[in-house]
Structures are given as structure tokens and as C-alpha cells.
Design a protein around this motif. Sequence first.
Motif, PDB file in Angstrom:
ATOM      1  N   ALA A   9     139.552  85.122  13.139  1.00 28.88           N
ATOM      2  CA  ALA A   9     138.262  84.854  12.816  1.00 28.88           C
ATOM      3  C   ALA A   9     137.748  85.884  11.684  1.00 28.88           C
ATOM      4  O   ALA A   9     136.767  85.466  11.043  1.00 28.88           O
ATOM      5  N   GLU A  10     138.119  87.140  12.021  1.00 25.66           N
ATOM      6  CA  GLU A  10     137.257  88.079  10.916  1.00 25.66           C
ATOM      7  C   GLU A  10     137.912  87.953   9.659  1.00 25.66           C
ATOM      8  O   GLU A  10     137.137  88.004   8.750  1.00 25.66           O
ATOM      9  N   GLN A  11     138.954  87.402   9.504  1.00 28.75           N
ATOM     10  CA  GLN A  11     139.654  87.132   8.068  1.00 28.75           C
ATOM     11  C   GLN A  11     139.072  85.977   7.232  1.00 28.75           C
ATOM     12  O   GLN A  11     139.218  85.956   5.998  1.00 28.75           O
ATOM     13  N   GLN A  12     138.567  85.032   8.093  1.00 26.33           N
ATOM     14  CA  GLN A  12     137.847  83.921   7.366  1.00 26.33           C
ATOM     15  C   GLN A  12     136.431  84.343   6.812  1.00 26.33           C
ATOM     16  O   GLN A  12     135.500  84.834   7.293  1.00 26.33           O
ATOM     17  N   GLU A  13     136.614  83.862   5.172  1.00 27.12           N
ATOM     18  CA  GLU A  13     135.510  84.530   4.650  1.00 27.12           C
ATOM     19  C   GLU A  13     134.059  83.868   4.901  1.00 27.12           C
ATOM     20  O   GLU A  13     133.960  82.625   5.078  1.00 27.12           O
ATOM     21  N   GLY A  14     132.918  84.524   5.227  1.00 26.38           N
ATOM     22  CA  GLY A  14     131.824  83.800   5.612  1.00 26.38           C
ATOM     23  C   GLY A  14     131.608  83.303   6.809  1.00 26.38           C
ATOM     24  O   GLY A  14     130.457  82.844   6.978  1.00 26.38           O
ATOM     25  N   GLN A  15     132.655  83.571   7.573  1.00 24.38           N
ATOM     26  CA  GLN A  15     132.574  82.831   9.077  1.00 24.38           C
ATOM     27  C   GLN A  15     132.086  83.831   9.953  1.00 24.38           C
ATOM     28  O   GLN A  15     133.199  84.757  10.095  1.00 24.38           O
ATOM     29  N   PRO A  16     131.085  83.874  10.582  1.00 22.38           N
ATOM     30  CA  PRO A  16     131.134  84.737  11.683  1.00 22.38           C
ATOM     31  C   PRO A  16     131.817  84.403  12.808  1.00 22.38           C
ATOM     32  O   PRO A  16     132.372  83.211  13.161  1.00 22.38           O
ATOM     33  N   LYS A  17     132.110  85.517  13.566  1.00 20.33           N
ATOM     34  CA  LYS A  17     132.939  85.429  14.891  1.00 20.33           C
ATOM     35  C   LYS A  17     132.222  84.506  15.693  1.00 20.33           C
ATOM     36  O   LYS A  17     131.105  84.581  16.140  1.00 20.33           O
ATOM     37  N   LYS A  18     133.126  83.497  16.262  1.00 17.32           N
ATOM     38  CA  LYS A  18     132.723  82.548  17.090  1.00 17.32           C
ATOM     39  C   LYS A  18     132.766  83.325  18.729  1.00 17.32           C
ATOM     40  O   LYS A  18     133.499  83.976  19.048  1.00 17.32           O
ATOM     41  N   LEU A  19     131.382  82.934  19.150  1.00 17.58           N
ATOM     42  CA  LEU A  19     131.333  83.706  20.759  1.00 17.58           C
ATOM     43  C   LEU A  19     131.347  82.638  21.675  1.00 17.58           C
ATOM     44  O   LEU A  19     131.161  81.597  21.490  1.00 17.58           O
ATOM     45  N   PRO A  20     131.704  83.072  22.959  1.00 15.67           N
ATOM     46  CA  PRO A  20     131.787  82.093  24.011  1.00 15.67           C
ATOM     47  C   PRO A  20     130.629  81.423  24.226  1.00 15.67           C
ATOM     48  O   PRO A  20     130.697  79.950  24.561  1.00 15.67           O
ATOM     49  N   TYR A  21     129.578  81.739  24.052  1.00 11.38           N
ATOM     50  CA  TYR A  21     128.274  80.678  24.248  1.00 11.38           C
ATOM     51  C   TYR A  21     128.125  79.774  23.206  1.00 11.38           C
ATOM     52  O   TYR A  21     126.884  79.171  23.322  1.00 11.38           O
ATOM     53  N   ASP A  22     128.748  79.760  22.167  1.00 11.47           N
ATOM     54  CA  ASP A  22     128.615  78.985  20.886  1.00 11.47           C
ATOM     55  C   ASP A  22     129.481  77.778  21.283  1.00 11.47           C
ATOM     56  O   ASP A  22     129.317  76.582  20.749  1.00 11.47           O
ATOM     57  N   ASP A  23     130.112  77.680  22.597  1.00 14.58           N
ATOM     58  CA  ASP A  23     131.134  76.513  23.080  1.00 14.58           C
ATOM     59  C   ASP A  23     130.222  76.007  24.313  1.00 14.58           C
ATOM     60  O   ASP A  23     130.503  76.525  25.488  1.00 14.58           O
ATOM     61  N   PRO A  24     129.562  74.921  24.171  1.00 11.65           N
ATOM     62  CA  PRO A  24     128.925  74.424  25.248  1.00 11.65           C
ATOM     63  C   PRO A  24     129.721  74.043  26.484  1.00 11.65           C
ATOM     64  O   PRO A  24     129.220  74.111  27.679  1.00 11.65           O
ATOM     65  N   THR A  25     130.883  73.478  26.300  1.00 12.08           N
ATOM     66  CA  THR A  25     131.694  73.114  27.520  1.00 12.08           C
ATOM     67  C   THR A  25     132.149  74.556  28.398  1.00 12.08           C
ATOM     68  O   THR A  25     132.225  74.493  29.422  1.00 12.08           O
ATOM     69  N   TYR A  26     132.410  75.588  27.251  1.00 11.07           N
ATOM     70  CA  TYR A  26     132.673  76.911  28.042  1.00 11.07           C
ATOM     71  C   TYR A  26     131.320  77.286  28.865  1.00 11.07           C
ATOM     72  O   TYR A  26     131.568  77.863  30.076  1.00 11.07           O
ATOM     73  N   VAL A  27     130.250  77.342  28.229  1.00 12.73           N
ATOM     74  CA  VAL A  27     129.112  77.722  29.015  1.00 12.73           C
ATOM     75  C   VAL A  27     128.971  76.936  30.087  1.00 12.73           C
ATOM     76  O   VAL A  27     128.672  77.465  31.303  1.00 12.73           O
ATOM     77  N   ALA A  28     128.931  75.713  30.247  1.00 14.08           N
ATOM     78  CA  ALA A  28     128.764  74.767  31.373  1.00 14.08           C
ATOM     79  C   ALA A  28     129.815  75.244  32.547  1.00 14.08           C
ATOM     80  O   ALA A  28     129.543  75.390  33.648  1.00 14.08           O
ATOM     81  N   MET A  29     131.065  75.400  32.015  1.00 12.61           N
ATOM     82  CA  MET A  29     132.201  75.609  33.144  1.00 12.61           C
ATOM     83  C   MET A  29     131.970  76.831  33.790  1.00 12.61           C
ATOM     84  O   MET A  29     132.055  77.166  35.015  1.00 12.61           O
ATOM     85  N   HIS A  30     131.463  78.178  32.854  1.00  8.95           N
ATOM     86  CA  HIS A  30     131.289  79.271  33.453  1.00  8.95           C
ATOM     87  C   HIS A  30     130.023  79.320  34.379  1.00  8.95           C
ATOM     88  O   HIS A  30     130.102  79.970  35.177  1.00  8.95           O
TER      89      HIS A  30
END
Length: 93
Positions: A9-30
Motif C-alpha cells: 500500500a505504501e508503494q502505490q504512488e499517491g495512494q494513502p494507506k487504506k484504514l479499516p474504517y474506510d471499509d463499511p462492511t468491516y465497520v459494520a461487522m466490527h
Amino acid sequence: MVSNPADAAEQQEGQPKKLPYDDPTYVAMHLEKKMEPADFLEATQLMAARCWDKAGAEPSLELLKDLLQTAAQHDPDSLRALLEEYTTGVSRT
């Protein structure tokens, strides 16, 4: 080759690291796992109410349709009674 997904994820230029709360399914299940059932229900009701303001009518109606289908699968008699009560109340106003 990158073996660690975080490194990839860090190697992708211009792309911020994806965080768990960026995924609505993960948030709901959590939240479902971590919250008491009454608190989860309250949070869900708040999110559904805010959906009408933020997402607009079309996605909100899809959400309502999904909720009604789920209710019909779990307790069709109660859903039918609720809808009859609601439509009677709406027709009076």
C-alpha cells in the motif's frame, strides 16, 4: 516482490494507506461484535435516518427495501401488522 500488504500500500504512488474504517462492511461487522445489541440497534437507526439526508432518496429507498425484505424473512406477521398500522396512520393525515 512485496510480502507485506502494508508495504504494498505504501508503494502505490499517491495512494494513502487504506484504514479499516474506510471499509463499511468491516465497520459494520466490527460494531456488531463489539456493541451490545441495544446499542447496535440505536446506532443502526441513527445511520438509517442519516442515510436519507446524505445518500438521497434512491439509495435510501434501496436500504428500506432491504430492511423490509429482511423483516419479511424473519417475522412476516409482525411486518404485515406494522405496515397495516403505518398505512392506516398515513391515510388519516
